[in-house]
Enzyme design. Structure first.
Site, PDB file in Angstrom:
ATOM      1  N   ILE A  13     -24.736  -6.215 -19.299  1.00 55.39           N
ATOM      2  CA  ILE A  13     -23.382  -6.998 -19.477  1.00 55.39           C
ATOM      3  C   ILE A  13     -23.480  -7.670 -20.689  1.00 55.39           C
ATOM      4  CG2 ILE A  13     -21.566  -8.079 -18.353  1.00 55.39           C
ATOM      5  CD1 ILE A  13     -22.847  -7.470 -15.612  1.00 55.39           C
ATOM      6  N   LEU A  36     -36.197 -10.953 -23.726  1.00 51.58           N
ATOM      7  CA  LEU A  36     -36.780  -9.400 -23.637  1.00 51.58           C
ATOM      8  C   LEU A  36     -37.622  -8.931 -22.426  1.00 51.58           C
ATOM      9  CD1 LEU A  36     -36.720  -8.655 -27.479  1.00 51.58           C
ATOM     10  CD2 LEU A  36     -35.143  -8.197 -25.827  1.00 51.58           C
ATOM     11  N   ALA A  83     -28.279 -14.600 -18.902  1.00 54.86           N
ATOM     12  CA  ALA A  83     -29.660 -14.291 -18.857  1.00 54.86           C
ATOM     13  C   ALA A  83     -30.210 -14.521 -17.256  1.00 54.86           C
ATOM     14  CB  ALA A  83     -30.556 -15.222 -19.651  1.00 54.86           C
ATOM     15  N   THR A 130     -22.142 -13.497  -9.346  1.00 56.70           N
ATOM     16  CA  THR A 130     -21.971 -12.328  -8.854  1.00 56.70           C
ATOM     17  C   THR A 130     -21.003 -12.774  -7.589  1.00 56.70           C
ATOM     18  OG1 THR A 130     -23.081 -10.623  -7.459  1.00 56.70           O
ATOM     19  CG2 THR A 130     -24.287 -13.094  -7.749  1.00 56.70           C
ATOM     20  N   ASP A 131     -20.515 -11.676  -6.889  1.00 53.55           N
ATOM     21  CA  ASP A 131     -19.987 -11.856  -5.494  1.00 53.55           C
ATOM     22  C   ASP A 131     -20.841 -11.650  -4.489  1.00 53.55           C
ATOM     23  OD1 ASP A 131     -20.785  -8.909  -5.837  1.00 53.55           O
ATOM     24  OD2 ASP A 131     -18.747  -8.455  -5.200  1.00 53.55           O
ATOM     25  N   GLU A 132     -22.210 -11.350  -4.869  1.00 54.91           N
ATOM     26  CA  GLU A 132     -23.116 -11.319  -3.821  1.00 54.91           C
ATOM     27  C   GLU A 132     -23.748 -12.762  -3.047  1.00 54.91           C
ATOM     28  OE1 GLU A 132     -26.567  -8.732  -4.675  1.00 54.91           O
ATOM     29  OE2 GLU A 132     -25.284  -7.379  -6.030  1.00 54.91           O
ATOM     30  N   TYR A 156     -32.307 -12.413  -4.468  1.00 51.14           N
ATOM     31  CA  TYR A 156     -31.496 -12.361  -5.696  1.00 51.14           C
ATOM     32  C   TYR A 156     -30.276 -13.247  -5.601  1.00 51.14           C
ATOM     33  CZ  TYR A 156     -27.759 -10.755  -8.862  1.00 51.14           C
ATOM     34  OH  TYR A 156     -26.570 -10.766  -9.608  1.00 51.14           O
ATOM     35  N   LYS A 160     -28.793 -16.897  -7.291  1.00 50.12           N
ATOM     36  CA  LYS A 160     -27.893 -17.018  -8.142  1.00 50.12           C
ATOM     37  C   LYS A 160     -26.906 -17.883  -7.322  1.00 50.12           C
ATOM     38  CE  LYS A 160     -26.216 -14.999 -11.156  1.00 50.12           C
ATOM     39  NZ  LYS A 160     -26.569 -15.034 -12.531  1.00 50.12           N
ATOM     40  N   LEU A 196     -27.822   1.628  -9.098  1.00 45.83           N
ATOM     41  CA  LEU A 196     -27.321   3.002  -8.663  1.00 45.83           C
ATOM     42  C   LEU A 196     -26.632   3.959  -9.558  1.00 45.83           C
ATOM     43  CD1 LEU A 196     -27.011   4.419  -5.794  1.00 45.83           C
ATOM     44  CD2 LEU A 196     -24.705   3.732  -5.662  1.00 45.83           C
ATOM     45  N   ARG A 220     -19.517  -1.230  -2.117  1.00 44.92           N
ATOM     46  CA  ARG A 220     -19.513  -2.220  -3.336  1.00 44.92           C
ATOM     47  C   ARG A 220     -18.175  -1.957  -3.836  1.00 44.92           C
ATOM     48  NH1 ARG A 220     -23.051  -3.609  -0.673  1.00 44.92           N
ATOM     49  NH2 ARG A 220     -25.164  -3.973  -1.332  1.00 44.92           N
ATOM     50  N   ASN A 255     -21.508   4.161  -1.016  1.00 42.13           N
ATOM     51  CA  ASN A 255     -22.600   4.664  -1.891  1.00 42.13           C
ATOM     52  C   ASN A 255     -22.430   6.280  -1.992  1.00 42.13           C
ATOM     53  OD1 ASN A 255     -23.116   2.024  -2.532  1.00 42.13           O
ATOM     54  ND2 ASN A 255     -24.996   1.996  -1.076  1.00 42.13           N
ATOM     55  N   HIS A 289     -30.008  -5.512   3.659  1.00 41.72           N
ATOM     56  CA  HIS A 289     -28.889  -4.693   2.664  1.00 41.72           C
ATOM     57  C   HIS A 289     -27.289  -5.267   3.138  1.00 41.72           C
ATOM     58  CE1 HIS A 289     -27.776  -0.597   1.037  1.00 41.72           C
ATOM     59  NE2 HIS A 289     -27.254  -1.475   0.263  1.00 41.72           N
TER      60      HIS A 289
HETATM   61  P1  NAD Z   1     -29.587  -7.253 -16.786  1.00 45.50           P
HETATM   62  O1  NAD Z   1     -30.839  -7.498 -16.009  1.00 45.50           O
HETATM   63  O2  NAD Z   1     -29.279  -5.976 -17.626  1.00 45.50           O
HETATM   64  O3  NAD Z   1     -29.942  -8.289 -18.118  1.00 45.50           O
HETATM   65  C1  NAD Z   1     -30.487  -9.456 -18.054  1.00 45.50           C
HETATM   66  C2  NAD Z   1     -30.830 -10.128 -19.324  1.00 45.50           C
HETATM   67  O4  NAD Z   1     -31.510 -11.351 -19.159  1.00 45.50           O
HETATM   68  C3  NAD Z   1     -32.119  -9.109 -19.996  1.00 45.50           C
HETATM   69  O5  NAD Z   1     -31.690  -8.857 -21.265  1.00 45.50           O
HETATM   70  C4  NAD Z   1     -33.173 -10.146 -19.853  1.00 45.50           C
HETATM   71  O6  NAD Z   1     -34.052  -9.981 -21.009  1.00 45.50           O
HETATM   72  C5  NAD Z   1     -32.643 -11.712 -20.122  1.00 45.50           C
HETATM   73  N1  NAD Z   1     -33.711 -12.567 -19.443  1.00 45.50           N
HETATM   74  C6  NAD Z   1     -34.187 -12.491 -18.105  1.00 45.50           C
HETATM   75  N2  NAD Z   1     -34.908 -13.597 -17.913  1.00 45.50           N
HETATM   76  C7  NAD Z   1     -34.806 -14.352 -19.011  1.00 45.50           C
HETATM   77  C8  NAD Z   1     -35.262 -15.649 -19.369  1.00 45.50           C
HETATM   78  N3  NAD Z   1     -36.033 -16.304 -18.728  1.00 45.50           N
HETATM   79  N4  NAD Z   1     -34.820 -16.148 -20.649  1.00 45.50           N
HETATM   80  C9  NAD Z   1     -34.066 -15.465 -21.434  1.00 45.50           C
HETATM   81  N5  NAD Z   1     -33.544 -14.258 -21.211  1.00 45.50           N
HETATM   82  C10 NAD Z   1     -33.797 -13.660 -19.928  1.00 45.50           C
HETATM   83  O7  NAD Z   1     -28.415  -8.013 -16.048  1.00 45.50           O
HETATM   84  P2  NAD Z   1     -26.892  -7.728 -16.059  1.00 45.50           P
HETATM   85  O8  NAD Z   1     -26.638  -6.648 -15.026  1.00 45.50           O
HETATM   86  O9  NAD Z   1     -26.535  -7.615 -17.538  1.00 45.50           O
HETATM   87  O10 NAD Z   1     -26.208  -9.000 -15.653  1.00 45.50           O
HETATM   88  C11 NAD Z   1     -26.343 -10.169 -16.447  1.00 45.50           C
HETATM   89  C12 NAD Z   1     -25.526 -11.274 -15.528  1.00 45.50           C
HETATM   90  O11 NAD Z   1     -24.333 -10.852 -14.969  1.00 45.50           O
HETATM   91  C13 NAD Z   1     -26.325 -11.677 -14.532  1.00 45.50           C
HETATM   92  O12 NAD Z   1     -26.612 -13.143 -14.687  1.00 45.50           O
HETATM   93  C14 NAD Z   1     -25.991 -11.315 -13.174  1.00 45.50           C
HETATM   94  O13 NAD Z   1     -26.288 -12.173 -11.983  1.00 45.50           O
HETATM   95  C15 NAD Z   1     -24.287 -11.217 -13.495  1.00 45.50           C
HETATM   96  N6  NAD Z   1     -23.836 -10.179 -12.702  1.00 45.50           N
HETATM   97  C16 NAD Z   1     -24.138  -8.753 -12.787  1.00 45.50           C
HETATM   98  C17 NAD Z   1     -23.493  -7.848 -11.924  1.00 45.50           C
HETATM   99  C18 NAD Z   1     -23.895  -6.381 -12.326  1.00 45.50           C
HETATM  100  O14 NAD Z   1     -23.469  -5.591 -11.340  1.00 45.50           O
HETATM  101  N7  NAD Z   1     -24.741  -6.097 -13.001  1.00 45.50           N
HETATM  102  C19 NAD Z   1     -22.223  -8.296 -11.523  1.00 45.50           C
HETATM  103  C20 NAD Z   1     -21.998  -9.453 -11.466  1.00 45.50           C
HETATM  104  C21 NAD Z   1     -22.875 -10.376 -12.031  1.00 45.50           C
HETATM  105  P1  TYD Z   2     -27.495  -1.793  -6.703  1.00 47.19           P
HETATM  106  O1  TYD Z   2     -27.020  -1.000  -7.962  1.00 47.19           O
HETATM  107  O2  TYD Z   2     -29.027  -2.020  -6.922  1.00 47.19           O
HETATM  108  O3  TYD Z   2     -26.572  -2.929  -6.868  1.00 47.19           O
HETATM  109  P2  TYD Z   2     -26.437  -4.371  -5.764  1.00 47.19           P
HETATM  110  O4  TYD Z   2     -27.620  -4.167  -4.751  1.00 47.19           O
HETATM  111  O5  TYD Z   2     -26.442  -5.281  -6.536  1.00 47.19           O
HETATM  112  O6  TYD Z   2     -24.968  -4.150  -4.902  1.00 47.19           O
HETATM  113  O7  TYD Z   2     -26.879  -0.901  -5.647  1.00 47.19           O
HETATM  114  C1  TYD Z   2     -25.653  -0.545  -5.232  1.00 47.19           C
HETATM  115  C2  TYD Z   2     -25.788   0.137  -3.932  1.00 47.19           C
HETATM  116  O8  TYD Z   2     -26.476   1.265  -3.853  1.00 47.19           O
HETATM  117  C3  TYD Z   2     -26.241  -0.845  -2.818  1.00 47.19           C
HETATM  118  O9  TYD Z   2     -25.825  -0.501  -1.708  1.00 47.19           O
HETATM  119  C4  TYD Z   2     -27.798  -0.318  -2.685  1.00 47.19           C
HETATM  120  C5  TYD Z   2     -27.409   1.026  -2.983  1.00 47.19           C
HETATM  121  N1  TYD Z   2     -28.666   2.059  -3.662  1.00 47.19           N
HETATM  122  C6  TYD Z   2     -29.100   3.142  -2.941  1.00 47.19           C
HETATM  123  O10 TYD Z   2     -28.601   3.590  -2.142  1.00 47.19           O
HETATM  124  N2  TYD Z   2     -29.925   3.515  -4.000  1.00 47.19           N
HETATM  125  C7  TYD Z   2     -30.651   3.309  -4.935  1.00 47.19           C
HETATM  126  O11 TYD Z   2     -31.495   4.011  -5.428  1.00 47.19           O
HETATM  127  C8  TYD Z   2     -30.221   2.072  -5.434  1.00 47.19           C
HETATM  128  C9  TYD Z   2     -31.027   1.556  -6.649  1.00 47.19           C
HETATM  129  C10 TYD Z   2     -29.202   1.405  -4.601  1.00 47.19           C
END
Ligand code: NAD
Ligand code: TYD
Length: 347
Positions: A13, A36, A83, A130-132, A156, A160, A196, A220, A255, A289
């Site tokens: 993101i 990184l 991050a 996150t909504d989680e 996780y 958060k 996923l 989701r 899913n 889960h």
């Molecule tokens: P991601 O895992 O793709 O990226 C995380 C980034 O943070 C990476 O570039 C990593 O190198 C960096 N990072 C990790 N530890 C660090 C540290 N100690 N210092 C500096 N940098 C560090 O994550 P994402 O999916 O892009 O999510 C970004 C944010 O959005 C997170 O806070 C996550 O909780 C939140 N979020 C994600 C989702 C989703 O669906 N992916 C949904 C809602 C909220």
């Molecule tokens: P994921 O992308 O890991 O996001 P989150 O757990 O943060 O919602 O998973 C999305 C949904 O898909 C979750 O219900 C777990 C499920 N899932 C699978 O069924 N198989 C997989 O290999 C993965 C990674 C996730």
């Protein structure tokens, strides 16, 4: 010249947000601080790294000396904090890194901002969450609003939740001008293929099994990443300090529905020898889960006028085509080669 500090801008993101910000705010300086980890990939930002408005800093959000120096040298006036360790399955097998980065790292950032900004109302600290944190919904329960009780179920989401509470406390106690966004599951370009949607796309193209946890009926609420980035930008510019905004697309899917949908569209876009659905494999469920997430984004829609621009049809199509068009990026992630990019690029 003042700056916006983006943490975790080399992640999924974060990299989408950095690109969005530079396009929407030309002439405004952006500093991207990222450690990184395995999830950070500078190749995702190769097209903008020469921008005069952009600087990358390789560093850890837990490093308070570095944070203080950056805030002072770069005259940081706004923070957008992405991050984090972000993958639930990794938090189950190795929770330590989640507590360190998500809790201690957020604390280090907040405390640096408090020390250098105080309660200056011109500053902004936006915490991306996150909504989680709200836990799991039953099938007929209404979607999460901003006042839903916190009931995190994975290391996780618990980490958060802890960070969200610290952010709130820094506003209530010290007057730090914070904003928190709680968003639903994101999908779109540059997502690391452990989540996923990209995992299923790439496994299918490689003829590998498509693992579906449990009965595949977990739900989701999916939002296209660009809509999330616009939402964050909107909250940063118009949100009221101390407020929380839920961001989501009213887009709930099981899913198994998503996996089947990806298979069917790939059969048209990149046909294999056999229908991709034959690769679907039900596997052991994830411990703890969560059954269902759903976001009520009424507040950000009413108060700030944000609405998602993509429905699932257009967002998933764009995502599938992006992964098909970026096989090099995917291959270098799958092989681990992307980790050499920083050394080659920055020495
Ligand atoms: P991601 O895992 O793709 O990226 C995380 C980034 O943070 C990476 O570039 C990593 O190198 C960096 N990072 C990790 N530890 C660090 C540290 N100690 N210092 C500096 N940098 C560090 O994550 P994402 O999916 O892009 O999510 C970004 C944010 O959005 C997170 O806070 C996550 O909780 C939140 N979020 C994600 C989702 C989703 O669906 N992916 C949904 C809602 C909220
Ligand atoms: P994921 O992308 O890991 O996001 P989150 O757990 O943060 O919602 O998973 C999305 C949904 O898909 C979750 O219900 C777990 C499920 N899932 C699978 O069924 N198989 C997989 O290999 C993965 C990674 C996730």
């Amino acid at each position: 010249m003042s700056s916006i500090l983006v943490t975790g801008g080399a992640g999924f993101i974060g990299s989408n947000f950095v690109r969005h910000w530079l396009a929407q705010h030309p002439g405004e300086r952006l500093v991207n601080l990222d450690a990184l980890t395995y999830a950070g990939n500078l190749e995702s930002l190769a097209d903008i790294e020469a921008s005069p408005d952009y600087r990358f800093v390789h560093g850890d959000i837990c490093d308070r000396e570095l944070l203080e120096r950056l805030f002072l040298d770069e005259q940081v006036e706004q923070v957008v904090h992405f991050a984090a360790e972000s993958h639930v399955d990794r938090s189950i097998t190795g929770p330590d890194a989640f507590i360190r980065t998500n809790v201690e790292g957020t604390f280090a950032l907040l405390d640096t901002a408090r020390k250098l900004w105080g309660a200056n109302p011109e500053r902004r600290f936006l915490h991306v969450s996150t909504d989680e944190v709200y836990g799991s919904l039953g099938p007929d329960e209404p979607a999460f609003t901003e006042t839903h009780p916190y009931r995190p179920n994975s290391p996780y989401s618990a980490s958060k939740a802890a960070s969200d509470h610290l952010v709130r406390a820094y506003h209530e106690t010290y007057g730090l001008p914070v904003l928190t966004t709680n968003c639903s599951n994101n999908y779109g370009p540059w997502q690391f293929p452990e989540k996923l949607i990209p995992l299923v796309i790439l496994n299918a193209l490689e003829g590998k099994p498509l693992p579906v946890y449990g009965d595949g009926r977990n739900i989701r609420d999916w939002l296209y990443v660009e809509d999330h980035c616009r939402g964050i930008d909107t909250v940063l510019e118009q949100g009221a300090p101390g407020e929380v905004y839920n961001i989501g697309g009213h887009n709930e899917w099981t899913n198994i529905d998503i996996v089947q949908r990806i298979c069917d569209r790939l059969d048209e876009l990149a046909p294999g020898e056999r229908p991709y659905r034959e690769l679907i494999t039900f596997v052991k469920d994830r411990p703890g889960h969560d059954r269902r997430y759903a976001i009520d984004s009424g507040k950000i829609q009413r108060d700030l006028g944000w609405t998602p621009a993509h429905d699932f049809e257009t967002g998933l199509e764009a995502t599938l085509r992006w992964y098909l068009d970026h096989r090099d990026w995917c291959d270098r992630i799958r092989s681990g080669e992307y980790r050499d990019y920083y050394r080659r690029q920055y020495g």
